[in-house]
Design a protein around this motif. Sequence first.
Motif, PDB file in Angstrom:
ATOM      1  N   SER A   1       0.829  -1.207   0.000  1.00  0.00           N
ATOM      2  CA  SER A   1       0.000   0.000   0.000  1.00  0.00           C
ATOM      3  C   SER A   1       0.861   1.254   0.000  1.00  0.00           C
ATOM      4  O   SER A   1       1.873   1.321   0.701  1.00  0.00           O
ATOM      5  N   ALA A   2       0.403   2.236  -0.767  1.00  0.00           N
ATOM      6  CA  ALA A   2       1.084   3.534  -0.769  1.00  0.00           C
ATOM      7  C   ALA A   2       0.467   4.471   0.271  1.00  0.00           C
ATOM      8  O   ALA A   2       0.899   5.604   0.423  1.00  0.00           O
ATOM      9  N   SER A   3      -0.557   3.983   0.968  1.00  0.00           N
ATOM     10  CA  SER A   3      -1.288   4.854   1.891  1.00  0.00           C
ATOM     11  C   SER A   3      -0.564   4.990   3.236  1.00  0.00           C
ATOM     12  O   SER A   3      -0.390   4.005   3.952  1.00  0.00           O
TER      13      SER A   3
ATOM     14  N   ARG B   1      -1.798   6.246   5.845  1.00  0.00           N
ATOM     15  CA  ARG B   1      -2.764   5.900   6.910  1.00  0.00           C
ATOM     16  C   ARG B   1      -2.720   4.413   7.192  1.00  0.00           C
ATOM     17  O   ARG B   1      -2.714   3.979   8.340  1.00  0.00           O
ATOM     18  N   ARG B   2      -2.683   3.601   6.128  1.00  0.00           N
ATOM     19  CA  ARG B   2      -2.682   2.139   6.344  1.00  0.00           C
ATOM     20  C   ARG B   2      -1.415   1.719   7.082  1.00  0.00           C
ATOM     21  O   ARG B   2      -1.460   0.856   7.951  1.00  0.00           O
TER      22      ARG B   2
ATOM     23  N   GLU C   1      -5.173   1.308 -10.677  1.00  0.00           N
ATOM     24  CA  GLU C   1      -6.460   1.073 -10.020  1.00  0.00           C
ATOM     25  C   GLU C   1      -7.652   1.471 -10.903  1.00  0.00           C
ATOM     26  O   GLU C   1      -8.632   0.731 -11.007  1.00  0.00           O
TER      27      GLU C   1
ATOM     28  N   LYS D   1      -5.165  -5.913  -6.233  1.00  0.00           N
ATOM     29  CA  LYS D   1      -3.894  -5.418  -5.692  1.00  0.00           C
ATOM     30  C   LYS D   1      -3.061  -6.607  -5.205  1.00  0.00           C
ATOM     31  O   LYS D   1      -1.836  -6.644  -5.369  1.00  0.00           O
TER      32      LYS D   1
ATOM     33  N   ASP E   1      -8.620  -1.712  -0.070  1.00  0.00           N
ATOM     34  CA  ASP E   1      -9.141  -0.642  -0.922  1.00  0.00           C
ATOM     35  C   ASP E   1     -10.371  -0.023  -0.255  1.00  0.00           C
ATOM     36  O   ASP E   1     -11.174  -0.731   0.333  1.00  0.00           O
ATOM     37  N   THR E   2     -10.466   1.298  -0.350  1.00  0.00           N
ATOM     38  CA  THR E   2     -11.588   2.006   0.282  1.00  0.00           C
ATOM     39  C   THR E   2     -12.400   2.749  -0.767  1.00  0.00           C
ATOM     40  O   THR E   2     -11.829   3.466  -1.600  1.00  0.00           O
TER      41      THR E   2
ATOM     42  N   LYS F   1     -11.479   8.856  -5.757  1.00  0.00           N
ATOM     43  CA  LYS F   1     -10.641  10.005  -5.400  1.00  0.00           C
ATOM     44  C   LYS F   1     -10.939  11.140  -6.384  1.00  0.00           C
ATOM     45  O   LYS F   1     -11.251  10.874  -7.547  1.00  0.00           O
TER      46      LYS F   1
ATOM     47  N   ILE G   1     -11.787  11.597   7.328  1.00  0.00           N
ATOM     48  CA  ILE G   1     -12.533  11.745   8.584  1.00  0.00           C
ATOM     49  C   ILE G   1     -11.589  12.185   9.700  1.00  0.00           C
ATOM     50  O   ILE G   1     -11.979  12.845  10.658  1.00  0.00           O
ATOM     51  N   GLN G   2     -10.314  11.836   9.541  1.00  0.00           N
ATOM     52  CA  GLN G   2      -9.320  12.094  10.586  1.00  0.00           C
ATOM     53  C   GLN G   2      -8.751  13.511  10.531  1.00  0.00           C
ATOM     54  O   GLN G   2      -7.928  13.869  11.369  1.00  0.00           O
TER      55      GLN G   2
HETATM   56  C1  LIG Z   1     -13.049   8.123   3.382  1.00  0.00           C
HETATM   57  C2  LIG Z   1     -11.595   8.218   3.741  1.00  0.00           C
HETATM   58  C3  LIG Z   1     -10.604   7.712   2.916  1.00  0.00           C
HETATM   59  N1  LIG Z   1      -9.293   7.818   3.257  1.00  0.00           N
HETATM   60  C4  LIG Z   1      -8.225   7.306   2.374  1.00  0.00           C
HETATM   61  C5  LIG Z   1      -7.851   5.840   2.635  1.00  0.00           C
HETATM   62  C6  LIG Z   1      -7.124   5.471   1.366  1.00  0.00           C
HETATM   63  O1  LIG Z   1      -5.744   5.813   1.505  1.00  0.00           O
HETATM   64  C7  LIG Z   1      -7.765   6.373   0.300  1.00  0.00           C
HETATM   65  C8  LIG Z   1      -8.593   5.560  -0.661  1.00  0.00           C
HETATM   66  O2  LIG Z   1      -7.791   5.112  -1.698  1.00  0.00           O
HETATM   67  P1  LIG Z   1      -7.324   3.601  -1.903  1.00  0.00           P
HETATM   68  O3  LIG Z   1      -7.263   3.372  -3.367  1.00  0.00           O
HETATM   69  O4  LIG Z   1      -8.156   2.682  -1.073  1.00  0.00           O
HETATM   70  O5  LIG Z   1      -5.852   3.571  -1.284  1.00  0.00           O
HETATM   71  P2  LIG Z   1      -4.539   4.340  -1.727  1.00  0.00           P
HETATM   72  O6  LIG Z   1      -4.514   4.569  -3.217  1.00  0.00           O
HETATM   73  O7  LIG Z   1      -4.398   5.547  -0.850  1.00  0.00           O
HETATM   74  O8  LIG Z   1      -3.397   3.335  -1.296  1.00  0.00           O
HETATM   75  P3  LIG Z   1      -3.099   1.834  -1.842  1.00  0.00           P
HETATM   76  O9  LIG Z   1      -4.077   1.527  -2.960  1.00  0.00           O
HETATM   77  O10 LIG Z   1      -1.698   1.849  -2.332  1.00  0.00           O
HETATM   78  O11 LIG Z   1      -3.301   0.949  -0.635  1.00  0.00           O
HETATM   79  O12 LIG Z   1      -8.604   7.293   1.005  1.00  0.00           O
HETATM   80  C9  LIG Z   1      -8.912   8.435   4.452  1.00  0.00           C
HETATM   81  O13 LIG Z   1      -7.719   8.540   4.766  1.00  0.00           O
HETATM   82  N2  LIG Z   1      -9.875   8.927   5.288  1.00  0.00           N
HETATM   83  C10 LIG Z   1     -11.208   8.851   4.995  1.00  0.00           C
HETATM   84  O14 LIG Z   1     -12.049   9.333   5.800  1.00  0.00           O
END
Ligand SMILES: Cc1cn([C@H]2C[C@H](O)[C@@H](COP(=O)(O)OP(=O)(O)OP(=O)(O)O)O2)c(=O)[nH]c1=O
Length: 222
Positions: free
Chosen positions: A12-14, A16-17, A37, A59, A78-79, A90, A164-165
Amino acid sequence: MTETQEALLLASASPRRRQILTRLHLPFTVAVAPIDEDQVQQHYHGPAEGLAQWTAAHKALATSTLPEAENRIVVTADTTVLLDDEILGKPRDEEHARELLRSLRGRWHRVVTGVVVSRKISGELTLYGASRSTPVLMRSYTDEEIDAYIASGDPMDKAGAYGIQNPEFQPTERINGCYLNVVGLPLCTLAELLEKFGIHTTETICTDPAGVCCPWSEQCLK
Ligand SMILES: Cc1cn([C@H]2C[C@H](O)[C@@H](COP(=O)(O)OP(=O)(O)OP(=O)(O)O)O2)c(=O)[nH]c1=O
């Protein structure tokens, strides 16, 4: 610490994760899933609720091609944000972010996170997945607040154009269930999936399907 626990790879590039996963106190390393994606999601034609888990599975498939994934337990997620049955991804640009934030204002919607845990050994991939849906009510923020939030840059990498954070914008009024699911990695669901590969976390695993009792929810990212 067992050998299996050292073998965790978060694809994951996130940020937060990454941050959320540290709370399980399991050693892990990070890679980025080699996947486009948007392109993958164009091939999905199922119910909106299923898109997150389907994307997380893709993924996992893409990550399994990386040499560092061999023999490792790979975590992908994925969210997606669903307003009625419309999928809000996004934002493409600032104008799109404004549009998304206006459409969510004062409304209940659902945040769905799909989580997949997989392992490839000698070319054979084993994969377990689950997803969780959390109803969220946005507060009635003003257009000026939207503009200030967009100017901060925060919405641009987030599903539904919000976090949300975020401590300044604080976009939500109520949430029914798992907070970490909204931020992008429901730990209770992940812990259950890791059990299937014999990885046990030291914390109590939530048994409430709504995730209200999540042992991590009190330590949410603020
Ligand atoms: C709704 C919501 C989403 N998000 C973020 C979580 C995810 O990082 C992002 C949704 O995109 P994703 O495609 O789920 O994730 P990503 O592209 O950031 O990372 P990767 O695919 O490499 O794992 O939105 C928050 O941080 N807070 C929120 O309240």
